[in-house]
Design an enzyme around this catalytic site. Structure first.
Site, short mmCIF file in Angstrom:
data_model
loop_
_atom_site.label_atom_id
_atom_site.label_comp_id
_atom_site.label_asym_id
_atom_site.label_seq_id
_atom_site.Cartn_x
_atom_site.Cartn_y
_atom_site.Cartn_z
N ARG A 80 0.82 -1.20 0.00
CA ARG A 80 0.00 0.00 0.00
C ARG A 80 0.85 1.25 0.00
O ARG A 80 1.94 1.28 0.57
CB ARG A 80 -0.89 0.02 1.24
CG ARG A 80 -2.07 -0.96 1.12
CD ARG A 80 -3.07 -0.75 2.21
NE ARG A 80 -2.40 -0.61 3.48
CZ ARG A 80 -2.80 0.21 4.46
NH1 ARG A 80 -3.87 0.95 4.29
NH2 ARG A 80 -2.14 0.26 5.58
N SER A 149 7.96 -5.48 6.26
CA SER A 149 7.62 -6.42 7.33
C SER A 149 8.29 -7.78 7.21
O SER A 149 7.66 -8.82 7.00
CB SER A 149 6.12 -6.56 7.41
OG SER A 149 5.59 -5.27 7.60
N ASP A 202 5.98 -3.85 10.51
CA ASP A 202 4.53 -3.59 10.67
C ASP A 202 4.07 -3.64 12.13
O ASP A 202 3.16 -2.91 12.53
CB ASP A 202 3.68 -4.54 9.79
CG ASP A 202 4.00 -6.01 9.96
OD1 ASP A 202 4.92 -6.35 10.73
OD2 ASP A 202 3.33 -6.84 9.31
C1 GLC Z 1 6.73 -12.20 9.44
C2 GLC Z 1 7.88 -11.21 9.35
C3 GLC Z 1 7.72 -10.11 10.39
C4 GLC Z 1 6.35 -9.49 10.26
C5 GLC Z 1 5.27 -10.56 10.35
C6 GLC Z 1 3.87 -9.99 10.18
O1 GLC Z 1 6.80 -12.86 10.66
O2 GLC Z 1 9.11 -11.87 9.55
O3 GLC Z 1 8.72 -9.13 10.22
O4 GLC Z 1 6.17 -8.54 11.28
O5 GLC Z 1 5.48 -11.53 9.35
O6 GLC Z 1 3.71 -9.36 8.95
#
Ligand code: GLC
Length: 461
Positions: A80, A149, A202
């Site tokens: 996004r 993320s 995130d």
């Molecule tokens: C995976 C990623 C992590 C992220 C999570 C949720 O575990 O390694 O960084 O926060 O997914 O998206």
């Protein structure tokens, strides 16, 4: 014959029930193991599978943030672009626009420059469509918060190298590289003049967005495609933190709890097979038991085993049932919530997704039970993880009078009502009636993008 088939299927379900059982005692062990791994991860780099990444976010939003900021949110199958106008304490978020773009699957396993090029070009298009020719930025450089993320070794608030990919991503040449530098290069190629003011996870964004609206938020959790948590730690209790302590005395830690692993986890033969055949065998074990990317796939594996041992699904060709990831978490959610007397939705899902037709009501009930077993285990483990963090920071323990709010985002929590109910009731079960009164969980929708804009604002020069 029919009775024999039913008995064989029931045996598979009984074994599953047994192997997934997560009693309160077992979950307390999980919470204690999580807490111990968190401490080990804080002690030294590489001290635990739970990476406990220092985010360099030492102040969370106060509400005073002002200005127009962009955010990019990359982490699942979509990404996004956001543009947020922050207008200070009274007016708060005066305007918020965003656009979601789905990532072509081939880019998730291609090369880094293709992925970042795709993102930068979507960003460039978005800027043109939003700003037109008259821009408030005429004499000022735009600033961007980048939510990325995946596990990143942060080197500062606005730089960090990718440790490894998780979820459905696997782009070898990006591992070990600075993801901000990659984005910056791609933006320059697109003629986008923008400074990346913050690189965040995130969970950190969700924590920041949660705090922006509620001062009691201390933990941010993602329960979506993947699963992870971030929380506010006392900087003086982080042995691996080098240099001067931040003035606030705090440091946000991205736990990367998805990679937690422990002998006390209830792991089944289905989880083992799923892990072995995954993009990252041996890794993200906790995430593979919990998150939305995997729940449907676990259920599919159980159904396939039943089909191989009994004829209750009729004389079906099992091609569909053998297709990995064909059953998605929204499908099992729909079946789990089916309240029609004859389980019509379960029948439809089985027929449409797996070409299993003509099931009996008893068989459909069994399918619902499988969804329930797999999802309850997930929700109960997620609750145990949260309890582990609360205990680590001395919250909701005897004598603690503070209110602790857990900001949660992600489709699994938002859309799967049974999951959410189970997570909430398990928190009460583990913390006790009294202590759990000081803990609340709060859906923080789209927190990861807003959080990036808020942190960028706080870092703005
Ligand atoms: C995976 C990623 C992590 C992220 C999570 C949720 O575990 O390694 O960084 O926060 O997914 O998206």
């Amino acid at each position: 014959m029919v009775a024999e088939a039913a008995a064989a299927a029931e045996r598979v379900v009984a074994e599953l029930r047994e192997a997934c059982a997560a009693s309160a005692a077992r979950l307390n062990e999980v919470a204690a193991a999580m807490e111990a791994e968190m401490r080990a991860g804080l002690r030294e780099e590489g001290g635990s599978k739970v990476k406990m990444i220092i985010s360099y976010v030492d102040n969370l939003p106060t509400g005073n943030e002002e200005g127009v900021f962009y955010a990019l949110d990359l982490g699942g199958t979509n990404f996004r672009v956001l543009r947020v106008h922050l207008a200070g304490k009274e007016k708060r978020v005066a305007k918020r626009e965003s656009k979601e773009v789905s990532i072509p699957p081939h880019l998730m396993s291609g090369n880094a420059s293709e992925l970042f090029g795709f993102i930068a070009s979507a960003l460039a298009k978005y800027i043109t469509s939003e700003e037109g020719h008259s821009s408030v930025f005429d004499d000022k450089q735009r600033e961007l918060g980048f939510t990325f993320s995946f596990p990143v070794r942060q080197t500062s608030i606005a730089s960090g190298t990718l440790i490894k990919w998780t979820k459905a991503f696997s782009i070898d040449d990006a591992v070990g590289e600075d993801v901000v530098a990659e984005l910056q290069t791609a933006m320059e190629k697109q003629g986008v003049d923008m400074r990346v003011a913050a690189l965040i996870n995130d969970t950190v964004g969700t924590l920041a967005a949660g705090r922006y609206n509620d001062e009691d938020v201390v933990i941010g959790v993602i329960l979506g495609t993947g699963s992870n948590a971030a929380y506010v730690e006392e900087a003086s209790t982080i042995p691996k933190l080098e240099g001067e302590l931040p003035k606030s005395g705090n440091m946000v830690i991205n736990t990367e709890w998805g990679n937690f692993d422990s002998s006390c986890l209830p792991i089944t033969e289905y989880d083992q097979a799923l892990d072995e055949e995954s993009l990252n065998p041996g890794e993200q074990i906790f995430e593979k038991l919990i998150s939305g990317m995997y729940l449907g796939e676990i259920v599919r594996r159980v159904l396939l085993k039943i089909a191989s041992q009994s004829s209750i699904f009729g004389n079906v060709s099992h091609t569909k049932l053998k297709t990995r990831f064909i059953l998605r978490t929204p499908d099992i959610s729909a079946m789990h919530h089916d309240d029609t007397p004859d389980l019509r939705i379960v029948a439809e899902k089985l027929a449409d997704n797996l070409k299993i037709v003509d099931t009996s009501l008893v068989t459909r009930k069994m399918v619902v039970e499988i969804c329930d077993i797999v999802t309850s285990r997930s929700a109960r483990l997620a609750a145990a993880g949260i309890v582990g963090i609360l205990r680590k920071i001395g919250r909701a323990v005897p004598g603690d009078k503070r209110q602790s709010v857990v900001a949660i985002d992600g489709g699994l929590f938002e859309h799967y009502a049974e999951f959410r109910k189970c997570l909430e009731s398990t928190l009460v079960e583990l913390l006790g009636e009294e202590a759990s009164k000081s803990v609340a969980v709060k859906l923080t929708k789209d927190g990861s993008g807003l959080g990036a804009a808020l942190i960028a604002a706080a870092q703005s020069q």
